[in-house]
Design a protein around this motif. Structure first.
Motif, PDB file in Angstrom:
ATOM      1  N   ARG A 115      20.159 -38.024  41.506  1.00 33.46           N
ATOM      2  CA  ARG A 115      19.038 -37.661  42.373  1.00 33.46           C
ATOM      3  C   ARG A 115      19.372 -37.883  43.851  1.00 33.46           C
ATOM      4  NH1 ARG A 115      13.756 -36.252  40.218  1.00 33.46           N
ATOM      5  NH2 ARG A 115      14.337 -35.445  38.195  1.00 33.46           N
ATOM      6  N   LEU A 150      21.112 -45.068  31.849  1.00 31.66           N
ATOM      7  CA  LEU A 150      20.536 -43.749  32.127  1.00 31.66           C
ATOM      8  C   LEU A 150      19.813 -43.711  33.466  1.00 31.66           C
ATOM      9  CD1 LEU A 150      19.170 -42.834  28.586  1.00 31.66           C
ATOM     10  CD2 LEU A 150      21.053 -41.723  29.801  1.00 31.66           C
ATOM     11  N   VAL A 151      19.006 -44.722  33.739  1.00 29.76           N
ATOM     12  CA  VAL A 151      18.260 -44.756  35.006  1.00 29.76           C
ATOM     13  C   VAL A 151      19.231 -44.841  36.180  1.00 29.76           C
ATOM     14  CG1 VAL A 151      16.698 -46.172  36.402  1.00 29.76           C
ATOM     15  CG2 VAL A 151      16.118 -45.645  34.043  1.00 29.76           C
ATOM     16  N   THR A 152      20.268 -45.647  36.057  1.00 31.07           N
ATOM     17  CA  THR A 152      21.249 -45.781  37.139  1.00 31.07           C
ATOM     18  C   THR A 152      21.973 -44.456  37.377  1.00 31.07           C
ATOM     19  OG1 THR A 152      21.539 -48.118  36.583  1.00 31.07           O
ATOM     20  CG2 THR A 152      23.243 -47.098  37.949  1.00 31.07           C
ATOM     21  N   MET A 167      20.885 -41.410  36.559  1.00 29.82           N
ATOM     22  CA  MET A 167      19.935 -40.427  37.093  1.00 29.82           C
ATOM     23  C   MET A 167      19.648 -40.685  38.565  1.00 29.82           C
ATOM     24  SD  MET A 167      17.389 -39.662  33.812  1.00 29.82           S
ATOM     25  CE  MET A 167      16.259 -40.872  34.325  1.00 29.82           C
ATOM     26  N   THR A 168      19.593 -41.942  38.957  1.00 31.57           N
ATOM     27  CA  THR A 168      19.373 -42.274  40.367  1.00 31.57           C
ATOM     28  C   THR A 168      20.529 -41.749  41.210  1.00 31.57           C
ATOM     29  OG1 THR A 168      18.076 -44.221  39.790  1.00 31.57           O
ATOM     30  CG2 THR A 168      19.031 -44.171  42.002  1.00 31.57           C
ATOM     31  N   LEU A 183      18.950 -47.714  28.547  1.00 31.19           N
ATOM     32  CA  LEU A 183      17.984 -47.255  29.549  1.00 31.19           C
ATOM     33  C   LEU A 183      18.448 -47.611  30.961  1.00 31.19           C
ATOM     34  CD1 LEU A 183      14.665 -48.032  27.685  1.00 31.19           C
ATOM     35  CD2 LEU A 183      15.715 -45.801  28.079  1.00 31.19           C
ATOM     36  N   THR A 184      19.028 -48.786  31.132  1.00 27.13           N
ATOM     37  CA  THR A 184      19.567 -49.179  32.437  1.00 27.13           C
ATOM     38  C   THR A 184      20.666 -48.207  32.863  1.00 27.13           C
ATOM     39  OG1 THR A 184      19.043 -51.507  32.110  1.00 27.13           O
ATOM     40  CG2 THR A 184      20.773 -51.013  33.708  1.00 27.13           C
TER      41      THR A 184
END
Length: 122
Positions: free
Chosen positions: A23, A15-17, A19-20, A12-13
């Motif tokens: 974005r 993926l979030v990184t 995606m950030t 999850l870390t």
């Protein structure tokens, strides 16, 4: 690459990184546009006609995504410059896609950010 599998928190870390970072290129980027860039990076030389299948999107959406990442967008204006479209010399109706040096640089930086975020969790 380590043989150790990522934990759910590590995944999850990552993926979030990632995606950030995506974005930051485009604030409201949709998943299929992000997947388009990642598949071209993972499969340099992929035929544009294969993108809808690997990304699981419509042909028009895949074309828009490729053109948004390409050197020239669908309005023949400068695009993001992350993907190069080259006419296939064996079939003039096909276009082959590969990441540009700008696209490769972005993905290397995104990978470094993911690795840094994961190392902070260790």
């Amino acid at each position: 690459m380590s043989d150790k599998a990522l934990t759910s928190d590590e995944l999850l870390t990552a993926l979030v990184t990632a995606m950030t970072a995506l974005r930051e290129v485009e604030g409201d980027m949709n998943l299929s546009k992000a997947q388009t860039l990642l598949h071209v990076y993972l499969q340099p030389g992929i035929a544009q006609m294969d993108v809808p299948t690997v990304v699981d999107t419509s042909n028009p959406a895949a074309t828009r995504n490729v053109q948004d990442w390409a050197l020239l967008n669908r309005k023949s204006q400068p695009g993001r410059g992350f993907i190069r479209q080259v006419q296939d010399p064996e079939n003039r109706k096909r276009y082959l896609l590969s990441p540009t040096s700008k696209g490769q640089d972005f993905l290397r930086k995104m990978t470094a950010r993911v690795n840094e975020a994961l190392s902070k969790r260790a």
